[in-house]
Design a protein around this motif. Structure first.
Motif, PDB file in Angstrom:
ATOM      1  N   UNK A 152       0.812  -1.225   0.000  1.00 34.15           N
ATOM      2  CA  UNK A 152       0.000   0.000   0.000  1.00 34.15           C
ATOM      3  C   UNK A 152       0.847   1.278   0.000  1.00 34.15           C
ATOM      4  N   UNK A 153       2.020   1.227   0.615  1.00 33.85           N
ATOM      5  CA  UNK A 153       2.819   2.443   0.729  1.00 33.85           C
ATOM      6  C   UNK A 153       4.253   2.075   1.053  1.00 33.85           C
ATOM      7  N   UNK A 154       5.136   3.035   0.915  1.00 28.60           N
ATOM      8  CA  UNK A 154       6.491   2.913   1.435  1.00 28.60           C
ATOM      9  C   UNK A 154       6.725   4.122   2.342  1.00 28.60           C
ATOM     10  N   UNK A 155       7.821   4.107   3.079  1.00 24.15           N
ATOM     11  CA  UNK A 155       8.050   5.270   3.916  1.00 24.15           C
ATOM     12  C   UNK A 155       9.328   5.174   4.695  1.00 24.15           C
ATOM     13  N   UNK A 156       9.586   6.192   5.484  1.00 22.65           N
ATOM     14  CA  UNK A 156      10.754   6.137   6.351  1.00 22.65           C
ATOM     15  C   UNK A 156      10.563   6.993   7.589  1.00 22.65           C
ATOM     16  N   UNK A 157      11.307   6.645   8.614  1.00 18.69           N
ATOM     17  CA  UNK A 157      11.295   7.377   9.869  1.00 18.69           C
ATOM     18  C   UNK A 157      12.694   7.961  10.062  1.00 18.69           C
ATOM     19  N   UNK A 158      12.772   9.278  10.136  1.00 16.27           N
ATOM     20  CA  UNK A 158      14.050   9.964  10.340  1.00 16.27           C
ATOM     21  C   UNK A 158      14.180  10.289  11.819  1.00 16.27           C
ATOM     22  N   UNK A 159      15.278   9.860  12.417  1.00 12.48           N
ATOM     23  CA  UNK A 159      15.456  10.073  13.856  1.00 12.48           C
ATOM     24  C   UNK A 159      16.775  10.826  14.114  1.00 12.48           C
ATOM     25  N   UNK A 160      16.832  11.485  15.234  1.00 15.14           N
ATOM     26  CA  UNK A 160      18.062  12.191  15.598  1.00 15.14           C
ATOM     27  C   UNK A 160      18.222  13.526  14.894  1.00 15.14           C
ATOM     28  N   UNK A 161      17.163  13.979  14.250  1.00 15.01           N
ATOM     29  CA  UNK A 161      17.244  15.264  13.541  1.00 15.01           C
ATOM     30  C   UNK A 161      17.319  16.407  14.548  1.00 15.01           C
ATOM     31  N   UNK A 162      18.221  17.353  14.351  1.00 17.52           N
ATOM     32  CA  UNK A 162      18.267  18.511  15.240  1.00 17.52           C
ATOM     33  C   UNK A 162      16.922  19.238  15.270  1.00 17.52           C
ATOM     34  N   UNK A 163      16.575  19.805  16.420  1.00 15.61           N
ATOM     35  CA  UNK A 163      15.289  20.500  16.534  1.00 15.61           C
ATOM     36  C   UNK A 163      15.353  21.923  15.994  1.00 15.61           C
ATOM     37  N   UNK A 164      14.163  22.501  15.809  1.00 16.25           N
ATOM     38  CA  UNK A 164      14.053  23.917  15.442  1.00 16.25           C
ATOM     39  C   UNK A 164      14.600  24.264  14.067  1.00 16.25           C
ATOM     40  N   UNK A 165      14.621  23.251  13.173  1.00 16.13           N
ATOM     41  CA  UNK A 165      15.032  23.504  11.787  1.00 16.13           C
ATOM     42  C   UNK A 165      13.760  23.693  10.953  1.00 16.13           C
ATOM     43  N   UNK A 166      13.602  24.835  10.283  1.00 13.01           N
ATOM     44  CA  UNK A 166      12.432  25.009   9.412  1.00 13.01           C
ATOM     45  C   UNK A 166      12.411  23.924   8.336  1.00 13.01           C
ATOM     46  N   UNK A 167      11.275  23.269   8.203  1.00 11.27           N
ATOM     47  CA  UNK A 167      11.172  22.173   7.226  1.00 11.27           C
ATOM     48  C   UNK A 167       9.769  22.117   6.656  1.00 11.27           C
ATOM     49  N   UNK A 168       9.687  22.132   5.337  1.00 10.37           N
ATOM     50  CA  UNK A 168       8.375  22.018   4.693  1.00 10.37           C
ATOM     51  C   UNK A 168       8.392  20.857   3.703  1.00 10.37           C
ATOM     52  N   UNK A 169       7.195  20.449   3.318  1.00 11.38           N
ATOM     53  CA  UNK A 169       7.075  19.375   2.316  1.00 11.38           C
ATOM     54  C   UNK A 169       7.808  19.773   1.044  1.00 11.38           C
ATOM     55  N   UNK A 170       7.784  21.041   0.733  1.00 12.64           N
ATOM     56  CA  UNK A 170       8.420  21.515  -0.502  1.00 12.64           C
ATOM     57  C   UNK A 170       9.912  21.192  -0.526  1.00 12.64           C
ATOM     58  N   UNK A 171      10.556  21.355   0.635  1.00 11.54           N
ATOM     59  CA  UNK A 171      11.990  21.032   0.717  1.00 11.54           C
ATOM     60  C   UNK A 171      12.264  19.592   0.280  1.00 11.54           C
ATOM     61  N   UNK A 172      11.306  18.736   0.581  1.00 10.90           N
ATOM     62  CA  UNK A 172      11.479  17.314   0.282  1.00 10.90           C
ATOM     63  C   UNK A 172      11.034  16.982  -1.132  1.00 10.90           C
ATOM     64  N   UNK A 173       9.906  17.596  -1.529  1.00  9.93           N
ATOM     65  CA  UNK A 173       9.309  17.205  -2.804  1.00  9.93           C
ATOM     66  C   UNK A 173      10.207  17.514  -4.004  1.00  9.93           C
ATOM     67  N   UNK A 174      11.004  18.555  -3.899  1.00 10.06           N
ATOM     68  CA  UNK A 174      11.913  18.915  -4.997  1.00 10.06           C
ATOM     69  C   UNK A 174      12.793  17.722  -5.384  1.00 10.06           C
ATOM     70  N   UNK A 175      13.384  17.083  -4.385  1.00  9.42           N
ATOM     71  CA  UNK A 175      14.254  15.949  -4.691  1.00  9.42           C
ATOM     72  C   UNK A 175      13.459  14.707  -5.094  1.00  9.42           C
ATOM     73  N   UNK A 176      12.286  14.558  -4.492  1.00  8.76           N
ATOM     74  CA  UNK A 176      11.437  13.418  -4.868  1.00  8.76           C
ATOM     75  C   UNK A 176      11.128  13.487  -6.364  1.00  8.76           C
ATOM     76  N   UNK A 177      10.850  14.677  -6.826  1.00 10.31           N
ATOM     77  CA  UNK A 177      10.484  14.840  -8.234  1.00 10.31           C
ATOM     78  C   UNK A 177      11.668  14.556  -9.162  1.00 10.31           C
ATOM     79  N   UNK A 178      12.857  14.791  -8.674  1.00 12.31           N
ATOM     80  CA  UNK A 178      14.033  14.497  -9.500  1.00 12.31           C
ATOM     81  C   UNK A 178      14.248  12.982  -9.649  1.00 12.31           C
ATOM     82  N   UNK A 179      13.787  12.228  -8.680  1.00 11.88           N
ATOM     83  CA  UNK A 179      13.997  10.777  -8.730  1.00 11.88           C
ATOM     84  C   UNK A 179      12.836  10.000  -9.337  1.00 11.88           C
ATOM     85  N   UNK A 180      11.642  10.548  -9.249  1.00  9.82           N
ATOM     86  CA  UNK A 180      10.459   9.722  -9.538  1.00  9.82           C
ATOM     87  C   UNK A 180      10.435   9.244 -11.001  1.00  9.82           C
ATOM     88  N   UNK A 181       9.815   8.098 -11.220  1.00  7.69           N
ATOM     89  CA  UNK A 181       9.783   7.529 -12.570  1.00  7.69           C
ATOM     90  C   UNK A 181       8.725   8.213 -13.417  1.00  7.69           C
TER      91      UNK A 181
END
Lengths: 360, 360, 360, 360
Positions: free
Chosen positions: B21-50
């Motif tokens: 049904x899905x894939x995913x991941x859990x990121x742990x140990x990330x420093x706190x208080x870092x601004x993070x949005x879906x957009x930051x992630x989606x840019x790279x996802x789009x570069x990889x996607x088929x």
């Protein structure tokens, strides 16, 4: 975290500096009740130790290993095996002239950047002397594997490229490997290699090398995807050896040039036994051993400590030149053969135990 | 142990199968208080996607990432960041014909040997679809590094060899990389590469590739000798990517052919700044970053799933042939570019945090 | 995996058997450039070593530590610190009579069950002699913490319960602790304790003890939820000490009897400083240090090796009796004080470094 | 490092906040080919979930688990098992009034100190809601253990102390435990406990509890000395549960009061079977299982979120008072029973696999 510890279940921790009183390692997670003697370890120590021929460092170290714990009445007890090797022939004076300079291409510079302090004598912790401990640990791994999976398990390494000189791998002969100071597998290459390496040394220079490792008798199913793949762990193990800059599994970097048909190792069932028509994969598919021989190779860069002067800076950031005297291997790659064998043996035993844990 | 978890302090755990049904991941140990949005992630996802060009798999996955935890009011909280990506275009029917056969050169065979069970649909866990999770984790790593050490930190990857075709690395141009479907850095190679790859695909075959990664703005001192060397960890990270068979740091395997003078990267102090006259070391000495660009390259073997029939066996051990239809990349190496960038970014952040711990 | 290794960033690996040639440990991940001398370590070694009074084992060990690596010109280098302590007064003959029997309540039996082999001399690896290595590692941890966070950091342990005898914790006096052989904090309890313990010993029996540890000057924010909580790691550390059967944080087991009002440590801001009105939490909330003193206590069971005969079985499974002569502590809990201090110091330094990594 | 990951070989990573969209966990290292259904998991989930009686929180969560990966055709595949539980009844509004205040005795304060940011809604990551994930992982562990070592393996937990009220452990009856909302093992205590807890709740207060866990059918030899002792790992596991302040193994803290004879569990061979005359050790000697039942107990402090006003400070450091409304358990210890069972099951499976690796 694993600063100075290698492995997951079968683990070893190394310690010691090139010119300190001793070096050593603690092997942990070793299966109990495995017959183990100093002789099992010393054989490999002798293959690595310096001062044996004119082609390696003239430092005279007998590299006698003492076992301080973990073995009782000739058998492993399952508790930590502590081993110590005393440094007998350190000549720290040789390093006085370069103690404030950084050898280009050497870890001198980065250790100082990282820690703000370094033991300059003989390269301190950066020295390839640390690898003696790995060979001791690897000898235990081999002994355990031979006990657990039988004598069919074997790891053999050889230098297949010495600087600009290759050899004919079709002539691979293990007896030849054991009898020449280069661990060269091809008898026909020996004379030329000898001349070449003497010339390199005489020129005050050094050269690199490529070592190939072959492990046979490896059970199928070893390797824990995704982030403890057998090949990831071999790559990490080999890249951790001093001066290594590249690692190949099977056809390695050259697999980029193949097409799908050429790369696929076709499978046949012959009289009930699975046979592969080639071994581009180096015995590993999806990070798991397939039953074929595990083939890995790695490149060792030329020794950084050379007589020929090189431009560099000193600890205060001033420009200077450096020319390194003292006892250095003209090709550190040669002595990397037993080290590579040791590392791959440790990885294989570790994965053997891991596989037993989850799937055994 | 780290079956499906990567990293030491900044860690991620991936899960999911190609046709689940899905894939995913859990990121742990990330420093706190870092601004993070879906957009930051989606840019790279789009570069990889088929499904983006005719040169990759035609599977249509939007690869939209959802963040389920660990981010509050647009900032990381220091707690685990769970991300999920639903599988939308799985066609399991395509795999019915090969569900009892093993693709030569594929992990099909070894997963079955290891676990005695496998999800054959779309390759199950062996599928490169898992790498989408790595790209998501890597995007977070990049975001954190850009926050902690500034915009000067940058990782760029490119395909420098496509099957038998190389390119001129002197023409390396990041704008070019972003604008062509091959991540090729050399504009002059594009036309030929396009023709070549179409021919490979039309022939029912596949080809390999070499990817080069360059990380600039990396602080000095990163890397934890002896068994968490920066290069060991990069080697392990890149070798864990599906179909990778070789890893080079800097000059890599070719450093074997150099002599000591040629290999040593001489150091100069110019107006108070340390400069190196070359970068054979790929920015890493003794397993520690030197301040030069980190350069690593890796080879991806040709896709194993090809139309052209190959000899193999089936689950009952009988000889048979296999011809793989369905939607496969003619060169999986292309989409490995953002994956390689992600993995090296995670290693660098992990070592940045580790260094801070011990020496900060 | 962590068979014989403790810690995550600041880590130590111990090795050695009670009657082998030596015991020792390797400390890894230690911050560099910390002044460290043998004296820093020997002080704590002397507090733990046997043979100092008639209330502990009469085995005469000077427990002199030698540093073999990781320290250069009086400072830590960031590389592994290997320490060795030779066994000087092993009397293996004492163990001949019990070598085929199992002491009830002792690890004799389970080591044999687990490994199928055991070094019976002096308890081999099961011996509390191993804890000397912990004290050496802990002394380094204390030295580092005092350097990094200042002299305000302090750990003090005391025996607060000796068998059936308690003491008045309101009389807690560190000078008193240092001057009596029981590490008792209450001067008024000394005479009674002395009489009691001599009686226990004369009776051929033994008794248990409870030790309380207090760490002050601990920074806020240490502890990594969820599975590296500061209190989880302290519990694990203390429970790993030989013969420990229970661990409390703050009010501990007794917090079950409280109601919500009684248990909550109310918070006040007094002249800009945060003050708590009580410390039931033992300085830890949600696994993270709150700035209050860290309070932990642990129970040590009575020594299993007693003169009074007990029923047991031998290696062949036959019923028999055992009466243990030789040199044993009538109350092993006493010497557990410096061990407990060492373990909590290691945990605190480890978490200090971890916190610096993620949040520093 | 193991921020949000528990275990060594059988490992789980949890994620999610109390009022986020979902919580979940990823189980890794699970043996393959184990039959596993949602039903196996849901049984334990239902035992933990809130809203079932008037003695627990009135939050209505069905806690339905979905498996997203790692199970194929009803069997585990050896790859990660990802589970998700959606949050359905979060009422974040309840937390608006306390979002800038810290509950005394709660992790509110320390999370904020550590990370500088916290999700205040429902306690965010500090919430005991995270323990639902543990129960899901524990249910898998139980299923695997029952498959690998048979139905004789069983873990049972019970509340043996509710605030100031004990019970008669001699009346321990598993059927009784299953049928009352307190997990009380003694039928005779039920009425009193009910009255007591209602009174506590009516008073706007809360109370603590002690839970005892009994595991039978545990193989001998589990536990990896020195720093992965079975009891160290159990202590760490139980102490990681929210609000736990003390852990006992067997006689635990009370073993301090015993003498050597009283504490030693004498061993007899009766008709070829090893029998112990008592179980003060709680089934663990030297960190290794002896074949006796494993007995562990732990104390849960009273709920910090109470109606009765307490003195505290707010985020800006000002003195204030707090009175917590909303849906809280008057005794969080009750629901800790299935959580404790889950944790000890995970530890036991982990050690079972570890033992197989080294000694199997």
């Amino acid at each position: 975290m694993s600063f100075n510890t290698f492995g997951k279940i079968f683990r070893f921790t190394t310690w010691g500096e090139s010119h300190g009183p001793a070096i050593g390692c603690v092997v942990d997670g070793c299966p109990p009740n495995i017959p183990l003697s100093i002789k099992d370890i010393q054989i490999d120590m002798d293959r690595r130790r310096p001062g044996k021929s004119k082609f390696t460092s003239q430092r005279k170290e007998s590299d006698k290993v003492e076992i301080l714990s973990g073995v009782f009445q000739g058998k492993t007890t399952g508790t930590p095996i502590s081993m110590i090797i005393y440094n007998k022939d350190a000549k720290s004076r040789d390093y006085e002239t370069i103690k404030n300079k950084f050898r280009p291409g050497h870890a001198d510079y980065t250790y100082f950047l990282k820690y703000g302090i370094r033991d300059y004598r003989g390269g301190g912790r950066q020295s390839a002397r640390e690898t003696a401990s790995r060979v001791a640990a690897g000898a235990i791994a081999k002994t355990v594997l031979n006990k657990l999976i039988g004598k069919k398990f074997k790891v053999t390494g050889a230098v297949i490229q010495l600087g600009v000189l290759g050899c004919n791998k079709k002539n691979w002969n293990e007896k030849v490997i054991r009898k020449n100071p280069f661990f060269c597998p091809d008898k026909k290459s020996l004379k030329l290699w000898e001349k070449y390496l003497l010339a390199v040394r005489k020129a005050g220079s050094s050269c690199g090398a490529i070592i190939e490792l072959r492990a046979s008798g490896v059970p199928t199913g070893l390797g824990a995807p995704i982030y403890s793949k057998l090949d990831s762990d071999i790559a990490s193990a080999l890249m951790s050896i001093n001066a290594v800059k590249g690692v190949n599994i099977g056809t390695g970097m050259s697999s980029a040039f193949l097409n799908g048909e050429g790369n696929s190792d076709e499978i046949r069932s012959i009289k009930g036994k699975v046979k592969f028509k080639s071994n581009n994969a180096g015995g590993i598919l999806g990070g798991i051993s397939s039953g074929q021989d595990i083939i890995a190779s790695f490149a060792v860069k030329p020794t950084s400590s050379i007589l020929n002067p090189r431009e560099t800076i000193n600890k205060t950031g001033r420009n200077t030149k450096i020319s390194v005297r003292g006892r250095h291997d003209p090709c550190v790659g040669i002595r990397a053969v037993p080290i590579g064998e040791a590392m791959i043996s440790c990885v294989l035993l570790d994965h053997y135990l891991m596989h037993k844990a989850q799937c055994g």
